[in-house]
Enzyme design. Structure first.
Site, PDB file in Angstrom:
ATOM      1  N   ASP A   1      -3.382  74.073  16.003  1.00  0.00           N
ATOM      2  CA  ASP A   1      -4.145  74.514  17.184  1.00  0.00           C
ATOM      3  C   ASP A   1      -4.626  75.846  16.386  1.00  0.00           C
ATOM      4  OD1 ASP A   1      -5.072  75.578  19.497  1.00  0.00           O
ATOM      5  OD2 ASP A   1      -3.305  76.365  20.109  1.00  0.00           O
TER       6      ASP A   1
ATOM      7  N   ASN B   1      -8.765  66.442  25.518  1.00  0.00           N
ATOM      8  CA  ASN B   1      -9.609  66.996  24.617  1.00  0.00           C
ATOM      9  C   ASN B   1     -11.124  66.315  24.786  1.00  0.00           C
ATOM     10  OD1 ASN B   1      -7.630  67.547  21.756  1.00  0.00           O
ATOM     11  ND2 ASN B   1      -8.178  68.878  23.374  1.00  0.00           N
TER      12      ASN B   1
HETATM   13  C1  FPP Z   1      -6.930  72.301  18.473  1.00  0.00           C
HETATM   14  O1  FPP Z   1      -7.748  73.602  18.086  1.00  0.00           O
HETATM   15  C2  FPP Z   1      -7.511  71.416  17.561  1.00  0.00           C
HETATM   16  C3  FPP Z   1      -7.789  70.260  17.909  1.00  0.00           C
HETATM   17  C4  FPP Z   1      -8.184  69.757  19.441  1.00  0.00           C
HETATM   18  C5  FPP Z   1      -8.450  69.037  17.063  1.00  0.00           C
HETATM   19  C6  FPP Z   1      -7.467  69.022  15.641  1.00  0.00           C
HETATM   20  C7  FPP Z   1      -8.484  68.326  14.877  1.00  0.00           C
HETATM   21  C8  FPP Z   1      -8.536  68.379  13.525  1.00  0.00           C
HETATM   22  C9  FPP Z   1      -7.566  69.417  12.725  1.00  0.00           C
HETATM   23  C10 FPP Z   1      -9.454  67.459  12.576  1.00  0.00           C
HETATM   24  C11 FPP Z   1      -8.877  66.181  12.574  1.00  0.00           C
HETATM   25  C12 FPP Z   1      -8.706  65.656  11.245  1.00  0.00           C
HETATM   26  C13 FPP Z   1      -7.881  65.333  10.434  1.00  0.00           C
HETATM   27  C14 FPP Z   1      -8.220  64.731   9.100  1.00  0.00           C
HETATM   28  C15 FPP Z   1      -6.763  65.767  10.862  1.00  0.00           C
HETATM   29  P1  FPP Z   1      -8.700  74.086  18.816  1.00  0.00           P
HETATM   30  O2  FPP Z   1      -9.980  73.881  18.848  1.00  0.00           O
HETATM   31  O3  FPP Z   1      -7.993  74.096  20.590  1.00  0.00           O
HETATM   32  O4  FPP Z   1      -8.733  75.634  18.690  1.00  0.00           O
HETATM   33  P2  FPP Z   1      -9.021  77.103  19.621  1.00  0.00           P
HETATM   34  O5  FPP Z   1      -7.592  77.139  20.573  1.00  0.00           O
HETATM   35  O6  FPP Z   1      -8.802  78.124  18.587  1.00  0.00           O
HETATM   36  O7  FPP Z   1     -10.068  76.532  20.383  1.00  0.00           O
END
Ligand code: FPP
Length: 234
Positions: free
Chosen positions: A15, A63
């Protein structure tokens, strides 16, 4: 129990990618790209430590509510990672399983997931990607599949035990995570591994996922070792 041994199974809610990008005036997708790099670093470090299973929340059933651009960006990153991982699987000694309903993914990504799973041998580290995954959804599917087996005469309802229902989860045959880490300062479980986390130790950290370093993992493991795990006993 050997207190110096790392947990066998660590799970992480990756996250904070969006906030990481916002702080730098970058698009959210740049945050996910940095998050994918962070994942690579941590998966390698888990192998160095001797952690056997690493489960990561890559995309939840919720998501899909994000913009089409952001969803496409995350899927692209996953595809790129899996293509590389397939090419380097023997060298990296990392194998893969996928938790979630993959039928909603593009046919290309489904094929990559399928290939990654079927080529996986018994390597040092097993990464479980939670993709289009929700903990409640997993439990509902397990219950529904058990009910179907009852209807087919394979089991009687009273034969259901925790062990048997576990075999209907995506995580069948994998030990529950001893440690679940959520970086980025949020204090929620967000529908992650609801069944498997019954006795997991949670460590919440203030670092954003793209900045999460091997030292942060060390710190989370130290915190885990400081906890006295009693499993409901005394
Ligand atoms: C949450 O942070 C993250 C996700 C919903 C996506 C996670 C995906 C990746 C790390 C890339 C996938 C690829 C690989 C190779 C693992 P957020 O977007 O909710 O962050 P925020 O809360 O700060 O908005």
């Amino acid at each position: 129990m050997d207190n110096a041994a790392p947990p066998q199974h660590i799970a992480i809610i990756m996250d904070g990618n969006g906030r990481w990008a916002k702080k730098r005036g970058l698009p959210r997708t740049a945050g996910h790209a940095a998050g994918a790099e962070s994942f690579r670093r941590i998966a390698n470090y888990c192998r160095t430590l001797g952690v056997r299973y690493l489960t990561v929340y890559a995309f939840s059933t919720e998501n899909w509510k994000r913009s089409a651009d952001e969803v496409a960006g995350i899927m692209r990153l996953l595809g790129r990672y899996l293509r590389e991982a397939l090419a380097d699987m023997e060298k990296n000694r990392v194998c893969f399983r996928f938790f979630g309903d993959l039928t909603k993914l593009s046919p290309e990504l489904q094929k990559l997931c399928h290939d990654a799973e079927s080529l996986s041998a018994d390597y040092d580290v097993q990464v479980n990607f939670c993709l289009n995954y929700g903990g409640r959804d997993e439990i509902v599917r397990a219950a529904s599949n058990f009910a179907a087996d009852v209807a087919a005469g394979k089991y009687r309802p009273e034969e259901l035990t925790e062990e048997l229902l576990s075999q209907y989860m995506y995580s069948r045959d994998i030990p529950d995570p001893e440690l679940i880490i959520r970086p980025s300062g949020e204090l929620r479980t967000s529908n992650f591994l609801l069944w498997q986390s019954a006795y997991s130790e949670y460590v919440f950290m203030n670092v954003l996922w793209p900045d999460f370093s091997p030292q942060d993992l060390d710190q989370a493991i130290e915190e885990y070792h400081r906890r006295n795990r009693r499993f409901g006993g005394t």
